[in-house]
Write a protein that holds these residues in place. Structure first.
Motif, PDB file in Angstrom:
ATOM      1  N   LEU A  64       0.818  -1.218   0.000  1.00 18.88           N
ATOM      2  CA  LEU A  64       0.000   0.000   0.000  1.00 18.88           C
ATOM      3  C   LEU A  64       0.850   1.266   0.000  1.00 18.88           C
ATOM      4  O   LEU A  64       0.393   2.320  -0.427  1.00 18.88           O
ATOM      5  N   ILE A  65       2.056   1.166   0.505  1.00 14.82           N
ATOM      6  CA  ILE A  65       2.857   2.350   0.811  1.00 14.82           C
ATOM      7  C   ILE A  65       3.814   2.722  -0.308  1.00 14.82           C
ATOM      8  O   ILE A  65       4.503   1.876  -0.858  1.00 14.82           O
ATOM      9  N   THR A  66       3.843   4.004  -0.612  1.00 13.01           N
ATOM     10  CA  THR A  66       4.862   4.568  -1.486  1.00 13.01           C
ATOM     11  C   THR A  66       5.867   5.249  -0.565  1.00 13.01           C
ATOM     12  O   THR A  66       5.520   6.208   0.134  1.00 13.01           O
ATOM     13  N   GLU A  67       7.067   4.734  -0.546  1.00 17.40           N
ATOM     14  CA  GLU A  67       8.106   5.174   0.396  1.00 17.40           C
ATOM     15  C   GLU A  67       8.276   6.686   0.395  1.00 17.40           C
ATOM     16  O   GLU A  67       8.413   7.312  -0.667  1.00 17.40           O
ATOM     17  N   SER A  68       8.217   7.257   1.598  1.00 17.34           N
ATOM     18  CA  SER A  68       8.410   8.691   1.848  1.00 17.34           C
ATOM     19  C   SER A  68       7.331   9.578   1.233  1.00 17.34           C
ATOM     20  O   SER A  68       7.451  10.796   1.256  1.00 17.34           O
ATOM     21  N   VAL A  69       6.274   8.980   0.671  1.00 15.77           N
ATOM     22  CA  VAL A  69       5.161   9.746   0.118  1.00 15.77           C
ATOM     23  C   VAL A  69       3.965   9.675   1.055  1.00 15.77           C
ATOM     24  O   VAL A  69       3.383  10.693   1.415  1.00 15.77           O
ATOM     25  N   ASP A  70       3.604   8.464   1.474  1.00 15.16           N
ATOM     26  CA  ASP A  70       2.477   8.282   2.396  1.00 15.16           C
ATOM     27  C   ASP A  70       2.833   7.367   3.562  1.00 15.16           C
ATOM     28  O   ASP A  70       1.979   6.920   4.301  1.00 15.16           O
ATOM     29  N   GLY A  71       4.102   7.097   3.717  1.00 11.79           N
ATOM     30  CA  GLY A  71       4.575   6.256   4.818  1.00 11.79           C
ATOM     31  C   GLY A  71       5.961   5.724   4.532  1.00 11.79           C
ATOM     32  O   GLY A  71       6.649   6.193   3.619  1.00 11.79           O
ATOM     33  N   TYR A  72       6.338   4.722   5.322  1.00  7.18           N
ATOM     34  CA  TYR A  72       7.662   4.118   5.193  1.00  7.18           C
ATOM     35  C   TYR A  72       7.538   2.601   5.296  1.00  7.18           C
ATOM     36  O   TYR A  72       6.683   2.088   6.015  1.00  7.18           O
ATOM     37  N   VAL A  73       8.435   1.900   4.606  1.00  4.60           N
ATOM     38  CA  VAL A  73       8.493   0.441   4.676  1.00  4.60           C
ATOM     39  C   VAL A  73       9.857   0.048   5.207  1.00  4.60           C
ATOM     40  O   VAL A  73      10.885   0.487   4.688  1.00  4.60           O
ATOM     41  N   ILE A  74       9.862  -0.768   6.239  1.00  5.37           N
ATOM     42  CA  ILE A  74      11.100  -1.294   6.797  1.00  5.37           C
ATOM     43  C   ILE A  74      11.467  -2.536   6.005  1.00  5.37           C
ATOM     44  O   ILE A  74      10.689  -3.490   5.929  1.00  5.37           O
ATOM     45  N   ARG A  75      12.627  -2.527   5.397  1.00  2.38           N
ATOM     46  CA  ARG A  75      13.087  -3.630   4.553  1.00  2.38           C
ATOM     47  C   ARG A  75      14.020  -4.544   5.350  1.00  2.38           C
ATOM     48  O   ARG A  75      14.778  -4.082   6.178  1.00  2.38           O
ATOM     49  N   GLY A  76      13.946  -5.841   5.063  1.00  2.22           N
ATOM     50  CA  GLY A  76      14.810  -6.812   5.733  1.00  2.22           C
ATOM     51  C   GLY A  76      14.238  -7.239   7.071  1.00  2.22           C
ATOM     52  O   GLY A  76      13.297  -6.650   7.586  1.00  2.22           O
ATOM     53  N   SER A  77      14.813  -8.293   7.606  1.00  2.00           N
ATOM     54  CA  SER A  77      14.285  -8.823   8.860  1.00  2.00           C
ATOM     55  C   SER A  77      15.222  -8.607  10.042  1.00  2.00           C
ATOM     56  O   SER A  77      14.865  -8.889  11.177  1.00  2.00           O
ATOM     57  N   SER A  78      16.415  -8.101   9.783  1.00  2.00           N
ATOM     58  CA  SER A  78      17.311  -7.834  10.908  1.00  2.00           C
ATOM     59  C   SER A  78      17.372  -6.337  11.163  1.00  2.00           C
ATOM     60  O   SER A  78      17.226  -5.523  10.249  1.00  2.00           O
ATOM     61  N   GLY A  79      17.532  -5.986  12.408  1.00  5.30           N
ATOM     62  CA  GLY A  79      17.622  -4.577  12.770  1.00  5.30           C
ATOM     63  C   GLY A  79      16.321  -3.825  12.668  1.00  5.30           C
ATOM     64  O   GLY A  79      16.322  -2.612  12.437  1.00  5.30           O
TER      65      GLY A  79
END
Length: 103
Positions: free
Chosen positions: A33-48
């Motif tokens: 659903l999310i467009t990065e830095s436009v309407d939210g943020y997505v955390i990529r990867g499973s570490s950190g």
């Protein structure tokens, strides 16, 4: 599970409908659903994840007020694309196209 992803997606849509930019992870249905830095943020990867989450929150906090307002407007606009009315119109369109193929 698929049901859990649907629930997460619905919760995110409700947040977007309230004009709330969201932060989600890439491993659930809400990330699409999310467009990065436009309407939210997505955390990529499973570490950190904790570090990434805190970074995304801090990044949003540091944005100029106008950029925050624009992200909130974009979030609301995104949710409107998934309204009951829009979903019904898309469904009708699919049925009409399929009917045309059969004629």
């Amino acid at each position: 599970s698929a049901a859990s992803d649907v629930y997460k997606r619905q919760v995110c849509l409700e947040a977007l409908a309230c004009g709330t930019p969201i932060i989600t992870t890439e491993n659930n249905g809400a990330s699409e659903l999310i467009t990065e830095s436009v309407d939210g943020y997505v955390i990529r990867g499973s570490s950190g994840i904790v570090e990434e989450l805190s970074k995304k929150i801090y990044d949003f906090y540091r944005l100029p007020v106008e950029k925050k307002k624009e992200m909130k407007r974009q979030a609301r606009s995104k949710a409107e694309n998934y309204s009951i009315k829009q979903n019904a119109l898309r469904t009708i369109d699919i049925f009409e196209r399929e009917l045309e193929k059969r004629r």
